[in-house]
Write an enzyme that holds these catalytic residues in place. Structure first.
Site, PDB file in Angstrom:
ATOM      1  N   GLN A 152       0.839  -1.194   0.000  1.00  0.00           N
ATOM      2  CA  GLN A 152       0.000   0.000   0.000  1.00  0.00           C
ATOM      3  C   GLN A 152       0.877   1.248   0.000  1.00  0.00           C
ATOM      4  OE1 GLN A 152      -3.419  -0.577   3.040  1.00  0.00           O
ATOM      5  NE2 GLN A 152      -1.911  -2.137   3.564  1.00  0.00           N
TER       6      GLN A 152
ATOM      7  N   VAL B 250       3.591   4.040  -1.093  1.00  0.00           N
ATOM      8  CA  VAL B 250       3.948   4.731  -2.343  1.00  0.00           C
ATOM      9  C   VAL B 250       5.399   5.194  -2.302  1.00  0.00           C
ATOM     10  CG1 VAL B 250       1.562   5.478  -2.709  1.00  0.00           C
ATOM     11  CG2 VAL B 250       3.145   6.977  -1.443  1.00  0.00           C
TER      12      VAL B 250
ATOM     13  N   HIS C 180      -1.369   1.118  -4.580  1.00  0.00           N
ATOM     14  CA  HIS C 180      -1.795   2.517  -4.372  1.00  0.00           C
ATOM     15  C   HIS C 180      -0.891   3.486  -5.132  1.00  0.00           C
ATOM     16  CE1 HIS C 180      -4.110   1.411  -0.446  1.00  0.00           C
ATOM     17  NE2 HIS C 180      -4.706   0.994  -1.526  1.00  0.00           N
TER      18      HIS C 180
ATOM     19  N   CYS D 193      -0.259  13.124 -16.154  1.00  0.00           N
ATOM     20  CA  CYS D 193      -0.888  14.327 -16.718  1.00  0.00           C
ATOM     21  C   CYS D 193      -2.397  14.281 -16.497  1.00  0.00           C
ATOM     22  CB  CYS D 193      -0.592  14.419 -18.214  1.00  0.00           C
ATOM     23  SG  CYS D 193      -1.384  15.835 -18.988  1.00  0.00           S
TER      24      CYS D 193
ATOM     25  N   CYS E 138      -3.651  14.474 -20.788  1.00  0.00           N
ATOM     26  CA  CYS E 138      -3.350  13.397 -21.743  1.00  0.00           C
ATOM     27  C   CYS E 138      -3.029  12.086 -21.017  1.00  0.00           C
ATOM     28  CB  CYS E 138      -2.202  13.805 -22.661  1.00  0.00           C
ATOM     29  SG  CYS E 138      -0.596  13.800 -21.826  1.00  0.00           S
TER      30      CYS E 138
ATOM     31  N   CYS F  14       2.870  18.758 -17.500  1.00  0.00           N
ATOM     32  CA  CYS F  14       3.209  17.779 -18.537  1.00  0.00           C
ATOM     33  C   CYS F  14       3.764  18.525 -19.739  1.00  0.00           C
ATOM     34  CB  CYS F  14       1.941  17.024 -18.924  1.00  0.00           C
ATOM     35  SG  CYS F  14       2.134  15.939 -20.343  1.00  0.00           S
TER      36      CYS F  14
ATOM     37  N   CYS G 289       2.647  18.468 -22.497  1.00  0.00           N
ATOM     38  CA  CYS G 289       1.507  18.955 -23.276  1.00  0.00           C
ATOM     39  C   CYS G 289       0.985  20.261 -22.689  1.00  0.00           C
ATOM     40  CB  CYS G 289       0.391  17.920 -23.327  1.00  0.00           C
ATOM     41  SG  CYS G 289      -0.608  17.872 -21.821  1.00  0.00           S
TER      42      CYS G 289
ATOM     43  N   GLY H 246       2.771  -4.512   9.121  1.00  0.00           N
ATOM     44  CA  GLY H 246       2.759  -3.067   9.345  1.00  0.00           C
ATOM     45  C   GLY H 246       1.586  -2.345   8.727  1.00  0.00           C
TER      46      GLY H 246
ATOM     47  N   ASN I 182       3.030  -6.761  13.595  1.00  0.00           N
ATOM     48  CA  ASN I 182       2.675  -5.378  13.899  1.00  0.00           C
ATOM     49  C   ASN I 182       3.179  -5.050  15.298  1.00  0.00           C
ATOM     50  OD1 ASN I 182       0.986  -2.931  14.531  1.00  0.00           O
ATOM     51  ND2 ASN I 182       0.100  -3.436  12.546  1.00  0.00           N
TER      52      ASN I 182
HETATM   53  C1  BV8 Z   1     -12.102   2.996  -3.785  1.00  0.00           C
HETATM   54  C2  BV8 Z   1      -2.117   6.500  -1.628  1.00  0.00           C
HETATM   55  C3  BV8 Z   1     -13.934   2.956  -5.221  1.00  0.00           C
HETATM   56  C4  BV8 Z   1      -2.094   7.974  -1.482  1.00  0.00           C
HETATM   57  C5  BV8 Z   1      -3.888   5.574  -0.181  1.00  0.00           C
HETATM   58  C6  BV8 Z   1     -15.237  -0.597   2.217  1.00  0.00           C
HETATM   59  C7  BV8 Z   1     -15.499  -0.286   3.519  1.00  0.00           C
HETATM   60  C8  BV8 Z   1     -15.219   1.038   3.987  1.00  0.00           C
HETATM   61  C9  BV8 Z   1     -14.681   2.033   3.145  1.00  0.00           C
HETATM   62  C10 BV8 Z   1     -14.422   1.715   1.853  1.00  0.00           C
HETATM   63  C11 BV8 Z   1     -14.713   0.417   1.387  1.00  0.00           C
HETATM   64  N1  BV8 Z   1     -14.355   0.398   0.088  1.00  0.00           N
HETATM   65  C12 BV8 Z   1     -13.860   1.619  -0.281  1.00  0.00           C
HETATM   66  C13 BV8 Z   1     -13.907   2.440   0.792  1.00  0.00           C
HETATM   67  C14 BV8 Z   1     -13.439   3.824   0.795  1.00  0.00           C
HETATM   68  C15 BV8 Z   1     -11.909   3.951   0.997  1.00  0.00           C
HETATM   69  C16 BV8 Z   1     -11.518   3.395   2.335  1.00  0.00           C
HETATM   70  O1  BV8 Z   1     -11.046   2.280   2.461  1.00  0.00           O
HETATM   71  N2  BV8 Z   1     -11.715   4.236   3.350  1.00  0.00           N
HETATM   72  C17 BV8 Z   1     -11.270   3.843   4.718  1.00  0.00           C
HETATM   73  C18 BV8 Z   1     -10.504   5.005   5.324  1.00  0.00           C
HETATM   74  C19 BV8 Z   1     -12.445   3.454   5.548  1.00  0.00           C
HETATM   75  N3  BV8 Z   1     -11.185   3.261  -0.078  1.00  0.00           N
HETATM   76  C20 BV8 Z   1     -10.950   3.959  -1.216  1.00  0.00           C
HETATM   77  O2  BV8 Z   1     -11.329   5.107  -1.416  1.00  0.00           O
HETATM   78  C21 BV8 Z   1     -10.201   3.217  -2.313  1.00  0.00           C
HETATM   79  N4  BV8 Z   1     -10.846   3.434  -3.580  1.00  0.00           N
HETATM   80  O3  BV8 Z   1     -12.718   2.352  -2.985  1.00  0.00           O
HETATM   81  O4  BV8 Z   1     -12.586   3.366  -4.999  1.00  0.00           O
HETATM   82  C22 BV8 Z   1     -14.064   2.974  -6.651  1.00  0.00           C
HETATM   83  C23 BV8 Z   1     -14.211   1.743  -7.251  1.00  0.00           C
HETATM   84  C24 BV8 Z   1     -14.432   1.724  -8.640  1.00  0.00           C
HETATM   85  C25 BV8 Z   1     -14.464   2.941  -9.349  1.00  0.00           C
HETATM   86  C26 BV8 Z   1     -14.254   4.165  -8.689  1.00  0.00           C
HETATM   87  C27 BV8 Z   1     -14.025   4.185  -7.316  1.00  0.00           C
HETATM   88  C28 BV8 Z   1      -8.759   3.788  -2.499  1.00  0.00           C
HETATM   89  C29 BV8 Z   1      -7.967   3.592  -1.272  1.00  0.00           C
HETATM   90  C30 BV8 Z   1      -6.492   4.043  -1.519  1.00  0.00           C
HETATM   91  C31 BV8 Z   1      -6.241   5.456  -0.999  1.00  0.00           C
HETATM   92  N5  BV8 Z   1      -4.822   5.791  -1.122  1.00  0.00           N
HETATM   93  N6  BV8 Z   1      -2.567   5.881  -0.351  1.00  0.00           N
HETATM   94  C32 BV8 Z   1      -1.053   8.486  -0.499  1.00  0.00           C
HETATM   95  O5  BV8 Z   1      -0.321   7.655   0.110  1.00  0.00           O
HETATM   96  O6  BV8 Z   1      -0.979   9.710  -0.403  1.00  0.00           O
HETATM   97  S1  BV8 Z   1      -4.404   4.844   1.308  1.00  0.00           S
HETATM   98  C33 BV8 Z   1      -3.061   5.080   2.426  1.00  0.00           C
HETATM   99  O7  BV8 Z   1      -3.638   4.942   3.705  1.00  0.00           O
HETATM  100  C34 BV8 Z   1      -1.973   4.026   2.364  1.00  0.00           C
HETATM  101  O8  BV8 Z   1      -1.669   3.635   1.049  1.00  0.00           O
HETATM  102  C35 BV8 Z   1      -2.579   2.884   3.181  1.00  0.00           C
HETATM  103  O9  BV8 Z   1      -3.423   2.102   2.381  1.00  0.00           O
HETATM  104  C36 BV8 Z   1      -3.432   3.624   4.170  1.00  0.00           C
HETATM  105  C37 BV8 Z   1      -2.721   3.723   5.481  1.00  0.00           C
HETATM  106  O10 BV8 Z   1      -2.829   2.474   6.090  1.00  0.00           O
HETATM  107  P1  BV8 Z   1      -1.479   1.746   6.620  1.00  0.00           P
HETATM  108  O11 BV8 Z   1      -0.480   1.687   5.530  1.00  0.00           O
HETATM  109  O12 BV8 Z   1      -1.923   0.506   7.263  1.00  0.00           O
HETATM  110  O13 BV8 Z   1      -0.899   2.804   7.689  1.00  0.00           O
HETATM  111  P2  BV8 Z   1      -1.478   3.127   9.160  1.00  0.00           P
HETATM  112  O14 BV8 Z   1      -0.728   4.324   9.645  1.00  0.00           O
HETATM  113  O15 BV8 Z   1      -2.956   3.149   9.141  1.00  0.00           O
HETATM  114  O16 BV8 Z   1      -1.050   1.846  10.033  1.00  0.00           O
HETATM  115  C38 BV8 Z   1       0.322   1.579  10.252  1.00  0.00           C
HETATM  116  C39 BV8 Z   1       0.354   0.277  11.033  1.00  0.00           C
HETATM  117  O17 BV8 Z   1       1.719  -0.098  11.220  1.00  0.00           O
HETATM  118  C40 BV8 Z   1      -0.286   0.377  12.423  1.00  0.00           C
HETATM  119  O18 BV8 Z   1      -1.083  -0.773  12.646  1.00  0.00           O
HETATM  120  C41 BV8 Z   1       0.925   0.404  13.381  1.00  0.00           C
HETATM  121  O19 BV8 Z   1       0.637  -0.246  14.603  1.00  0.00           O
HETATM  122  C42 BV8 Z   1       1.942  -0.408  12.583  1.00  0.00           C
HETATM  123  N7  BV8 Z   1       3.364  -0.098  12.851  1.00  0.00           N
HETATM  124  C43 BV8 Z   1       3.905   1.105  13.152  1.00  0.00           C
HETATM  125  N8  BV8 Z   1       5.280   0.979  13.255  1.00  0.00           N
HETATM  126  C44 BV8 Z   1       5.572  -0.332  12.980  1.00  0.00           C
HETATM  127  C45 BV8 Z   1       4.350  -1.021  12.714  1.00  0.00           C
HETATM  128  N9  BV8 Z   1       4.293  -2.335  12.396  1.00  0.00           N
HETATM  129  C46 BV8 Z   1       5.487  -3.009  12.351  1.00  0.00           C
HETATM  130  N10 BV8 Z   1       6.714  -2.411  12.584  1.00  0.00           N
HETATM  131  C47 BV8 Z   1       6.783  -1.086  12.909  1.00  0.00           C
HETATM  132  N11 BV8 Z   1       7.978  -0.538  13.138  1.00  0.00           N
HETATM  133 ZN    ZN Z   2      -0.164  15.827 -20.891  1.00  0.00          ZN
END
Ligand code: BV8
Ligand code: ZN
Length: 242
Positions: free
Chosen positions: A99, A101, A117, A125, A128, A145, A147, A184, A210
């Site tokens: 997940q 980037v 992700h 762009c 385009c 871009c 363009c 993680g 985790n």
């Molecule tokens: C979509 C890129 C539809 C950008 C990201 C079903 C149910 C509920 C909601 C939804 C559902 N289906 C869709 C949704 C809506 C939404 C969603 O899930 N909302 C959530 C908040 C409820 N999903 C979407 O919008 C997705 N798209 O559904 O489109 C559609 C379908 C067809 C046509 C059109 C539309 C798109 C989701 C992607 C969004 N983009 N990132 C950017 O990075 O800027 S999400 C981004 O947040 C990350 O990529 C990642 O996915 C997420 C963060 O989560 P984690 O990576 O787990 O990070 P977090 O901080 O939460 O947790 C860290 C963990 O690590 C903790 O547990 C911690 O304890 C642990 N940790 C910490 N240190 C350590 C450790 N573990 C081990 N070692 C360590 N040292």
């Molecule tokens: Zn372009």
């Protein structure tokens, strides 16, 4: 003991899939999203990581992504990233679904990597739809871009669909896995978190790593609590001291 059981499952497995989240990059100095100093503590996702936020104020969104690019450019892959790259080399069928980037898995030497992700090092762009890599830090903001149109970060924002082919490859690798490692991630964002349920439904042994219990801990076969950069080398390198 969970560690021994997990190690035995991994040693017997011919097909392994891994799902990683921000936690695996935490020990490289990259803030997570939901952690104490997490990104979502400073900014609301809907104000930075949605098409609407970008349409409303592309400069502000670009300043945030450029800040994250500069942070990541100073970071190094950690022992957790390296251990997964090593596991890929010793496993017949292996897929790393991230997940993140940040591109640190690639820099650690992972090859069969599915960035579901997107990547912060890709620009696209808005007109385009040309996509290209750009590692420049800092960027001349906002980037355009050739363009002439405005460019956006090559990441998947909330409300946007994941890249279709990448997603179906991730689902196939998950369904075919004997062991599914979840490293993680708070497993709060879908459809990525749905892969964990698909792995269980497909009969895979699901092992979570985790620093704390998560929303899926009750559903997995075992949870290894601790930093990924310490646990993964122990889990994947049999000679390591337990
Ligand atoms: C979509 C890129 C539809 C950008 C990201 C079903 C149910 C509920 C909601 C939804 C559902 N289906 C869709 C949704 C809506 C939404 C969603 O899930 N909302 C959530 C908040 C409820 N999903 C979407 O919008 C997705 N798209 O559904 O489109 C559609 C379908 C067809 C046509 C059109 C539309 C798109 C989701 C992607 C969004 N983009 N990132 C950017 O990075 O800027 S999400 C981004 O947040 C990350 O990529 C990642 O996915 C997420 C963060 O989560 P984690 O990576 O787990 O990070 P977090 O901080 O939460 O947790 C860290 C963990 O690590 C903790 O547990 C911690 O304890 C642990 N940790 C910490 N240190 C350590 C450790 N573990 C081990 N070692 C360590 N040292
Ligand atoms: Zn372009």
């Amino acid at each position: 003991m969970c560690l021994e059981k997990a190690r035995a499952w991994i040693n017997q497995a011919s097909s392994i899939a891994v799902l990683t989240g921000a936690g695996i990059s935490a020990e490289s100095g990259i803030p997570t999203f939901r952690g104490t100093a997490g990104l979502w503590k400073q900014f609301r996702p809907e104000d930075r990581a949605t098409p609407h936020a970008f349409a409303r104020n592309p400069e502000t969104v670009w300043e945030w992504y450029d800040w994250r690019r500069s942070l990541i450019s100073q970071a190094q892959p950690n022992a957790g990233h390296l251990a997964l790259a090593e596991l890929e080399r010793s496993t017949p069928r292996f897929a790393l679904i991230t997940q993140n980037v940040d591109g640190l898995h690639q820099r650690a030497g992972s090859h069969n990597l599915l960035e579901v992700h997107g990547s912060i090092w890709k620009l696209r762009c808005t007109k385009c739809h040309r996509e290209w890599h750009d590692q420049t830090v800092p960027l001349m903001l906002p980037p355009h871009c050739e363009c002439g149109a405005l460019a956006r970060p090559g990441v998947v924002w909330f409300g946007e669909a994941l890249p279709r082919d990448l997603w179906s490859s991730a689902e196939d690798a998950t369904a075919a896995s004997d062991v599914f490692l979840v490293v993680g991630t708070s497993a709060a964002v879908y459809p990525a978190a749905g892969l964990i349920h698909l792995a269980r439904a497909s009969g895979a042994k699901v092992v979570e790593l985790n620093t704390e219990e998560t929303a899926i801990s009750a559903e997995v076969d075992c949870t290894l609590l601790g930093p990924a950069g310490e646990i993964l080398p122990q889990l994947l390198n049999p000679n390591a001291q337990t």
